[in-house]
Structures are given as structure tokens and as C-alpha cells.
Write a protein that holds these residues in place. Structure first.
Motif, short mmCIF file in Angstrom:
data_model
loop_
_atom_site.label_atom_id
_atom_site.label_comp_id
_atom_site.label_asym_id
_atom_site.label_seq_id
_atom_site.Cartn_x
_atom_site.Cartn_y
_atom_site.Cartn_z
N GLU A 339 0.82 -1.21 0.00
CA GLU A 339 0.00 0.00 0.00
C GLU A 339 0.86 1.26 0.00
O GLU A 339 0.48 2.28 -0.57
N SER A 340 2.03 1.18 0.65
CA SER A 340 2.91 2.36 0.68
C SER A 340 3.48 2.66 -0.71
O SER A 340 3.65 3.82 -1.08
N THR A 341 3.75 1.59 -1.49
CA THR A 341 4.21 1.80 -2.87
C THR A 341 3.10 2.40 -3.71
O THR A 341 3.33 3.33 -4.51
N TRP A 342 1.89 1.88 -3.55
CA TRP A 342 0.74 2.43 -4.27
C TRP A 342 0.54 3.91 -3.90
O TRP A 342 0.28 4.74 -4.78
N ALA A 343 0.67 4.23 -2.62
CA ALA A 343 0.50 5.62 -2.18
C ALA A 343 1.56 6.52 -2.83
O ALA A 343 1.26 7.66 -3.20
N TYR A 344 2.77 6.00 -2.98
CA TYR A 344 3.83 6.75 -3.65
C TYR A 344 3.45 7.01 -5.11
O TYR A 344 3.62 8.12 -5.63
N VAL A 345 2.95 5.98 -5.77
CA VAL A 345 2.50 6.12 -7.16
C VAL A 345 1.40 7.18 -7.25
O VAL A 345 1.41 8.03 -8.15
N MET A 346 0.47 7.15 -6.32
CA MET A 346 -0.64 8.10 -6.34
C MET A 346 -0.15 9.54 -6.12
O MET A 346 -0.78 10.49 -6.59
N ARG A 347 0.96 9.70 -5.42
CA ARG A 347 1.51 11.04 -5.20
C ARG A 347 2.35 11.52 -6.39
O ARG A 347 2.31 12.70 -6.75
N GLU A 348 3.11 10.60 -6.99
CA GLU A 348 4.18 11.02 -7.88
C GLU A 348 3.98 10.70 -9.36
O GLU A 348 4.61 11.32 -10.21
N GLU A 349 3.14 9.72 -9.68
CA GLU A 349 3.04 9.32 -11.08
C GLU A 349 2.27 10.36 -11.90
O GLU A 349 1.24 10.86 -11.46
N THR A 350 2.77 10.67 -13.07
CA THR A 350 2.11 11.58 -13.99
C THR A 350 2.06 10.92 -15.37
O THR A 350 2.69 9.87 -15.60
N ALA A 351 1.36 11.54 -16.28
CA ALA A 351 1.28 10.99 -17.64
C ALA A 351 2.65 10.96 -18.30
O ALA A 351 2.87 10.20 -19.24
N TYR A 352 3.60 11.75 -17.79
CA TYR A 352 4.93 11.84 -18.41
C TYR A 352 5.92 10.83 -17.86
O TYR A 352 6.99 10.65 -18.43
N ASN A 353 5.58 10.16 -16.76
CA ASN A 353 6.55 9.21 -16.19
C ASN A 353 5.93 7.86 -15.89
O ASN A 353 6.45 7.09 -15.10
N GLN A 354 4.82 7.56 -16.52
CA GLN A 354 4.14 6.29 -16.22
C GLN A 354 4.66 5.17 -17.12
O GLN A 354 5.09 5.45 -18.25
N PRO A 355 4.61 3.92 -16.65
CA PRO A 355 4.29 3.56 -15.27
C PRO A 355 5.50 3.81 -14.36
O PRO A 355 6.62 3.44 -14.70
N LEU A 356 5.24 4.38 -13.22
CA LEU A 356 6.32 4.71 -12.28
C LEU A 356 6.93 3.46 -11.70
O LEU A 356 8.13 3.37 -11.47
N VAL A 357 6.09 2.46 -11.42
CA VAL A 357 6.57 1.14 -10.98
C VAL A 357 5.75 0.09 -11.73
O VAL A 357 4.65 0.36 -12.20
N ARG A 358 6.28 -1.12 -11.83
CA ARG A 358 5.58 -2.17 -12.56
C ARG A 358 4.63 -2.93 -11.62
O ARG A 358 3.67 -3.52 -12.07
#
Length: 358
Positions: A339-358
């Protein structure tokens, strides 16, 4: 399937570049299918306005969605399973229905109250399902309680629905709206109609004595995870405001063969949604005056909605429990370190850097 070709009906619809790419991708498919066998059939339970009902889901194998044959939606690979030649005869379609009835007899104690019929296109499009077949199917299932039939908004017509409504069936038209945001539907999904067309289809269904079930797409290509989540929340709420639309089925995007999404996925440019994101939308919209359900197909696989792999089945069960009970407290019972990784994705991922993690 036969080579996809646009017709006059499709001319000028959607993004020409998307359609051109999709036609090239779909043309790589060289499989053929038996016109007397349904694509799929299964038994399940579904939440309806009248409560939870046993259901028989039928996916008829037709000549394929006419929009998909022109190029079509970026994520949809169902047309790749369509019968060669573009049409299926009435007799063959009814043989498919007989196959499904036998499956029900062999695997269920009693006939299902709810029948759901899909074509991976439009059941109400008479090029896919002739009027003769529609009438015969209505007669076959006229003693059941409720019918769900799939259609694009263009083909929702009160005279076509009368075959079912006049037999006393509660009827829902399942419309693949995908999102209430026109720009996302046009540019990310490559679907040609507007939300206003969905509203008009709901009005036509109401006039026929039927209702509408909206299908939404969680995380189409080109949307980052947080954008996809917010788009789904807005879309659920907007669907809830449309008279005659009583249910939203949120379908998390999965990677289907012969699609643009698959091309992006192989190039590292797409990750299916997190199961945590699905739970977030369901929890956030639970108080809306509309039934909201989700069925994450392929959950736990790289090509389907997934978390870390350790908690996927647990979260999937919570989602299924929510579908039947509409109780968001089920999600309080599941947790995982990811959940902490997902929360990081929700804070930091944008259309320009997706997918931030696999």
C-alpha cells in the motif's frame, strides 16, 4: 477474423491515427472461430436493483463490433475472437444459445433469474444480431426475471427493446461508456460518442420501459494512476445523476491481445491499474445513489489489475464482497506493505513518467 475495414458508418469518427494503428494491429490475427460455439458462458451472482440474483452470462460469437472492425477502442481485443466474414447466421446464433442453456442445465440447480447477453459489440445492432434472432432469444428467456443486453448508444431503440419488455422482463441495456469525460473517451479510448449520446440512450431506454447499466473503464492508456482514479470517481458520480442509469460496472483495464494497449505494455508504457485503486474508487463512491460494482478480470497477473502479488487474491475477494453487499467496510479488513508503494505512485506518477513502478 476477416481483415478489419472501415465502412461509411464509421467514416470521420474517432481519431484517424488511432484507427489506422488499430487496423494494422488487428490484421496480425490469423485465428478463426466456430460460428456455432459461443465465445464464453458462465454462471455467477450479480447485484441488481431487486437484490442479488443468480446469473447466466452469455457472450455470443458474432461477426464482431462494427466500430472495432473500423479500428476501434484502444484496449478492446474481443473482435479478434469474432467469426470470419463479419456475420453469423440466425441458425448458428441459436445453436450458440442452446449450448449455453445446456451449460446452465449441467451446472446449476435452477434456471438463473438474470440473463446477461453480450456480443463484444452491440446486441441491438442488427448486423451483429438479426431481428429474427433477437425475437427468438427474447422468447427463449421470456420466463426469466431480468435481461441485460449490450449495445453502443447508437442502437438503443425502444422498438428493439420491446421484444423483451413486452414479455414482462426487466431489461437493462449495458452501455460501454468507459468514462464520463468526453476528452478521455475520444483521445485515450478512441470511442466516438459523447456523454450527451449516453444520456440520450438512457432516455430512449426509459421510454421503452428499460434501464441502463453503464460500463466504465478504469485506467485507459495514457492516464496516470491518480488521474485514472479521479476520472473514475467523477464518472461514477455523473452516471448516478442520469435518470434511468441504476448501476455502474467499473471494468479495470487489462492487456488484451491485438490492441494498442498491448503494444504500449510490451514497450513498457502501460501498467494495468492497482487493485488498491479499484478499492479506493469503490470506497469513495459507496454513498452515491447508484449501485457500483467491479470485476477485475485477470487480477493478480502482469496483464491484469494487480498489486504486489502477495495480497492480490485477498483484495479481489474484498472487491467481490463489496459487489454483493455494497459495504465499504470490507476494505478495512485488507492491508499489505505494498500500500505504501501504491501511495507513492498516487503522489508522484504523472502521464509523463508512467508507469512509475511495474
Amino acid at each position: 477474423m476477416s481483415q478489419p475495414t472501415p465502412e461509411v458508418y464509421e467514416s470521420g469518427r474517432g481519431m484517424d491515427a488511432h484507427n489506422e494503428v488499430m487496423r494494422e494491429i488487428r490484421a496480425r490475427n490469423d485465428k478463426s472461430y466456430d460460428p456455432t460455439e459461443p465465445t464464453r458462458v458462465w454462471l455467477d451472482e450479480d447485484n441488481t436493483p431487486d437484490g442479488v440474483r443468480n446469473s447466466l452470462t452469455i457472450i455470443l460469437n458474432t461477426g464482431g463490433c462494427r466500430w472495432a472492425r473500423a479500428g476501434g477502442c484502444t484496449m478492446c481485443g474481443y473482435v479478434a475472437e469474432s467469426v470470419e466474414g463479419g456475420t453469423v447466421a440466425h441458425e448458428n446464433l441459436m445453436t450458440q444459445v442452446e449450448h449455453c442453456l445446456k451449460h446452465e442445465t449441467d451446472n446449476a440447480d435452477d434456471p438463473a433469474d438474470l440473463i446477461k447477453i453480450y456480443t463484444s459489440g452491440s446486441f441491438l445492432d442488427e448486423r451483429e444480431v438479426p431481428a429474427e434472432t433477437r425475437e427468438a432469444i427474447a422468447e427463449t428467456f421470456g420466463d426469466r426475471e431480468r435481461m441485460v443486453v449490450e449495445s453502443l448508444p447508437d442502437f438503443v431503440d425502444r422498438e428493439k427493446l420491446a421484444a423483451f419488455v413486452d414479455r414482462g422482463l426487466a431489461v437493462d441495456v449495458a452501455i460501454g461508456l468507459e468514462t464520463a469525460t468526453d476528452r478521455v473517451r475520444h483521445d485515450a479510448v478512441n470511442k466516438y460518442f459523447d456523454f450527451a449520446d449516453f444520456e440520450a440512450a438512457c432516455a430512449e431506454a426509459r421510454a421503452a420501459g428499460a434501464s441502463v447499466k453503464a460500463y466504465l473503464l478504469m485506467k485507459p492508456p495514457f492516464l496516470a494512476e491518480p488521474d485514472a482514479v479521479e476520472d473514475m470517481k467523477r464518472s461514477v458520480r455523473r452516471c448516478g445523476s442520469v435518470e434511468g442509469c441504476h448501476t455502474v460496472s467499473m471494468n479495470p483495464c487489462n492487456v488484451q491481445r491485438h490492441t494498442m494497449v498491448e503494444e504500449l505494455y510490451h514497450d513498457g508504457g502501460y501498467r494495468p491499474p492497482w487493485l488498491w485503486s479499484i478499492a479506493e474508487v469503490l470506497e469513495a463512491t459507496a454513498d452515491e445513489d447508484i449501485i457500483v460494482v467491479s470485476d477485475p478480470v485477470g487480477h493478480g497477473s502482469d496483464r491484469g489489475p494487480h498489486n504486489c502479488g502477495e495480497c492480490d487474491d485477498l483484495v479481489q475477494r474484498a472487491i467481490k464482497d463489496f459487489d454483493l453487499r455494497q459495504d465499504p467496510s470490507v476494505f478495512e479488513e485488507v492491508s499489505c506493505e505494498c500500500e505504501s508503494t501504491w501511495a507513492y505512485v498516487m503522489r508522484e506518477e504523472t502521464a509523463y513518467n508512467q508507469p512509475l513502478v511495474r
